[in-house]
Design a protein around this motif. Structure first.
Motif, short mmCIF file in Angstrom:
data_model
loop_
_atom_site.label_atom_id
_atom_site.label_comp_id
_atom_site.label_asym_id
_atom_site.label_seq_id
_atom_site.Cartn_x
_atom_site.Cartn_y
_atom_site.Cartn_z
N LYS A 43 6.07 -23.09 27.25
CA LYS A 43 4.86 -22.56 27.88
C LYS A 43 4.82 -21.05 27.82
CE LYS A 43 3.89 -26.35 31.01
NZ LYS A 43 2.64 -26.80 30.49
N ALA A 44 5.97 -20.40 27.94
CA ALA A 44 6.01 -18.94 27.88
C ALA A 44 5.64 -18.44 26.49
CB ALA A 44 7.40 -18.43 28.26
N VAL A 45 5.99 -19.19 25.46
CA VAL A 45 5.70 -18.77 24.09
C VAL A 45 4.26 -19.12 23.70
CG1 VAL A 45 6.28 -19.18 21.67
CG2 VAL A 45 8.09 -18.86 23.34
N PHE A 46 3.82 -20.33 24.00
CA PHE A 46 2.52 -20.79 23.52
C PHE A 46 1.37 -20.60 24.52
CE2 PHE A 46 5.46 -23.53 21.03
CZ PHE A 46 5.18 -22.97 19.80
N ASN A 47 1.70 -20.59 25.83
CA ASN A 47 0.65 -20.50 26.84
C ASN A 47 1.12 -19.61 27.99
OD1 ASN A 47 -1.62 -20.99 28.36
ND2 ASN A 47 -0.98 -23.01 29.05
N PRO A 48 1.25 -18.31 27.75
CA PRO A 48 1.76 -17.43 28.81
C PRO A 48 0.84 -17.34 30.03
CG PRO A 48 1.24 -16.17 26.82
CD PRO A 48 1.01 -17.60 26.51
N SER A 49 -0.41 -17.71 29.89
CA SER A 49 -1.32 -17.67 31.05
C SER A 49 -0.97 -18.75 32.08
CB SER A 49 -2.77 -17.83 30.60
OG SER A 49 -2.96 -19.09 29.99
N PHE A 50 -0.10 -19.70 31.71
CA PHE A 50 0.37 -20.71 32.65
C PHE A 50 1.12 -20.06 33.82
CE2 PHE A 50 4.13 -23.19 33.93
CZ PHE A 50 3.53 -24.30 34.48
N PHE A 51 1.77 -18.94 33.54
CA PHE A 51 2.57 -18.26 34.54
C PHE A 51 1.68 -17.34 35.37
CE2 PHE A 51 5.58 -19.52 31.37
CZ PHE A 51 6.69 -19.91 32.09
N THR A 52 1.28 -17.81 36.53
CA THR A 52 0.51 -16.98 37.45
C THR A 52 1.46 -15.98 38.10
OG1 THR A 52 0.88 -18.55 39.25
CG2 THR A 52 -1.11 -18.86 37.91
N GLU A 53 0.91 -15.09 38.87
CA GLU A 53 1.76 -14.07 39.53
C GLU A 53 2.80 -14.73 40.43
OE1 GLU A 53 1.95 -10.83 38.94
OE2 GLU A 53 0.46 -11.16 37.37
N LYS A 54 2.42 -15.80 41.11
CA LYS A 54 3.37 -16.50 41.99
C LYS A 54 4.48 -17.15 41.18
CE LYS A 54 3.52 -19.86 45.73
NZ LYS A 54 2.78 -20.81 46.54
N LYS A 55 4.12 -17.77 40.04
CA LYS A 55 5.13 -18.42 39.21
C LYS A 55 6.04 -17.40 38.54
CE LYS A 55 2.55 -22.61 38.25
NZ LYS A 55 1.86 -23.41 37.28
N LYS A 56 5.50 -16.21 38.24
CA LYS A 56 6.34 -15.17 37.64
C LYS A 56 7.45 -14.75 38.59
CE LYS A 56 2.78 -13.13 34.71
NZ LYS A 56 1.93 -11.97 34.48
N VAL A 57 7.16 -14.79 39.89
CA VAL A 57 8.17 -14.42 40.88
C VAL A 57 9.25 -15.50 40.97
CG1 VAL A 57 8.56 -14.00 43.35
CG2 VAL A 57 6.58 -13.00 42.19
N TYR A 58 8.84 -16.76 40.98
CA TYR A 58 9.79 -17.84 41.18
C TYR A 58 10.47 -18.31 39.90
CZ TYR A 58 8.01 -18.11 45.88
OH TYR A 58 7.67 -17.81 47.17
N ILE A 59 9.83 -18.12 38.76
CA ILE A 59 10.41 -18.60 37.50
C ILE A 59 10.85 -17.38 36.70
CG2 ILE A 59 10.03 -20.00 35.46
CD1 ILE A 59 7.83 -21.47 37.02
N PHE A 60 10.00 -16.85 35.85
CA PHE A 60 10.25 -15.62 35.11
C PHE A 60 8.95 -15.14 34.50
CE2 PHE A 60 11.06 -19.03 32.08
CZ PHE A 60 10.35 -18.62 30.97
#
Length: 119
Positions: free
Chosen positions: A66-83
């Motif tokens: 998802k980070a490579v093909f669909n980076p918009s999946f990572f919302t600001e909240k997910k960026k904090v908890y995942i990467f």
């Protein structure tokens, strides 16, 4: 010698296809792990992020895709908890992306075969 397609032959062909698709899925998963996931684990670790904090049931395999093909999946909240997916920008080659797509394809085929066998 003629070949007639009866129920036993059909079941044997479908069972062989099931076994083959699952074996191919495991082979591609092994290649994906050894070639891509280990490399991306090192990148994540170099940024001070422990992969074990977001790797419940090997979800990191999907998060990396998802980070490579669909980076918009990572919302600001997910960026904090995942990467943050920007960490992986430019770290994957075209071969890595093809392996990721192949892994997704065989994952879906294996699921389709397994679920269709129960119906």
């Amino acid at each position: 010698m003629s070949f007639s397609l009866n129920i036993e032959n059909t079941v044997s062909i479908l069972a062989g296809f099931m076994v083959l698709s699952i074996i191919l899925y495991y082979i591609v998963t092994l290649i994906y792990y050894l070639k891509v996931v280990k490399k991306l684990d090192k990148v994540i670790l170099s940024h001070g992020i422990d992969k074990d904090q977001f790797d419940l049931f090997y979800r990191r395999f999907n998060y990396y895709k998802k980070a490579v093909f669909n980076p918009s999946f990572f919302t600001e909240k997910k960026k904090v908890y995942i990467f943050d997916p920007k960490i992986l920008e430019g770290r994957t080659t075209n071969t890595d992306k093809k392996i990721m797509k192949l892994h997704t394809f065989f994952y879906r085929v294996a699921l389709l075969v397994i679920f269709s066998s129960f119906t």
